[in-house]
Design a protein around this motif. Structure first.
Motif, PDB file in Angstrom:
ATOM      1  N   ASP A  11       0.822  -1.224   0.000  1.00  0.00           N
ATOM      2  CA  ASP A  11       0.000   0.000   0.000  1.00  0.00           C
ATOM      3  C   ASP A  11       0.849   1.264   0.000  1.00  0.00           C
ATOM      4  OD1 ASP A  11      -2.368  -1.414  -0.050  1.00  0.00           O
ATOM      5  OD2 ASP A  11      -2.616  -1.389   2.136  1.00  0.00           O
ATOM      6  N   SER A  12       1.999   1.236   0.689  1.00  0.00           N
ATOM      7  CA  SER A  12       2.851   2.430   0.725  1.00  0.00           C
ATOM      8  C   SER A  12       3.450   2.717  -0.655  1.00  0.00           C
ATOM      9  CB  SER A  12       3.960   2.281   1.765  1.00  0.00           C
ATOM     10  OG  SER A  12       4.857   1.251   1.409  1.00  0.00           O
ATOM     11  N   VAL A  13       3.752   1.669  -1.413  1.00  0.00           N
ATOM     12  CA  VAL A  13       4.276   1.854  -2.772  1.00  0.00           C
ATOM     13  C   VAL A  13       3.191   2.458  -3.656  1.00  0.00           C
ATOM     14  CG1 VAL A  13       5.172   0.664  -4.818  1.00  0.00           C
ATOM     15  CG2 VAL A  13       5.944  -0.019  -2.543  1.00  0.00           C
ATOM     16  N   LYS A  14       1.975   1.965  -3.528  1.00  0.00           N
ATOM     17  CA  LYS A  14       0.863   2.499  -4.314  1.00  0.00           C
ATOM     18  C   LYS A  14       0.652   3.984  -4.007  1.00  0.00           C
ATOM     19  CE  LYS A  14      -4.029   2.050  -5.284  1.00  0.00           C
ATOM     20  NZ  LYS A  14      -5.297   1.447  -4.901  1.00  0.00           N
ATOM     21  N   GLU A  15       0.736   4.345  -2.735  1.00  0.00           N
ATOM     22  CA  GLU A  15       0.556   5.744  -2.347  1.00  0.00           C
ATOM     23  C   GLU A  15       1.667   6.627  -2.904  1.00  0.00           C
ATOM     24  OE1 GLU A  15      -1.125   9.128  -0.619  1.00  0.00           O
ATOM     25  OE2 GLU A  15      -1.931   7.194  -1.176  1.00  0.00           O
TER      26      GLU A  15
END
Length: 81
Positions: A11-15
């Motif tokens: 999720d942090s990569v997507k953000e």
């Protein structure tokens, strides 16, 4: 054109991708396409470290260093045989 699915993306990569896309004024899909294209582009020249540092510091106005003259003559390296 090919389609690609990426599963289990953190999720942090997507953000981070979402923010990067917004900074560049494009969709996440377009941003990912640009990142992948640049990563595999054989034609793109890779900058050496000196060139990369020069480019980075020139954006900040450059850096001028006063290099003092050498006070002793250079000596030969002592290499064991």
């Amino acid at each position: 054109m090919a389609a690609l699915s990426i599963r289990d993306l953190d999720d942090s990569v997507k953000e981070k991708l979402r923010l990067r896309a917004a900074q560049h004024g494009r969709s996440m899909e377009a941003e990912i396409r640009a990142i992948l294209t640049e990563a595999v582009d054989d034609e793109a020249p890779r900058a050496d470290l000196f060139s990369a540092l020069t480019a980075r510091f020139s954006q900040m106005g450059g850096v001028d260093l006063d290099i003092p003259p050498r006070s002793t003559p250079p000596r030969a390296a002592d290499l064991p045989e």
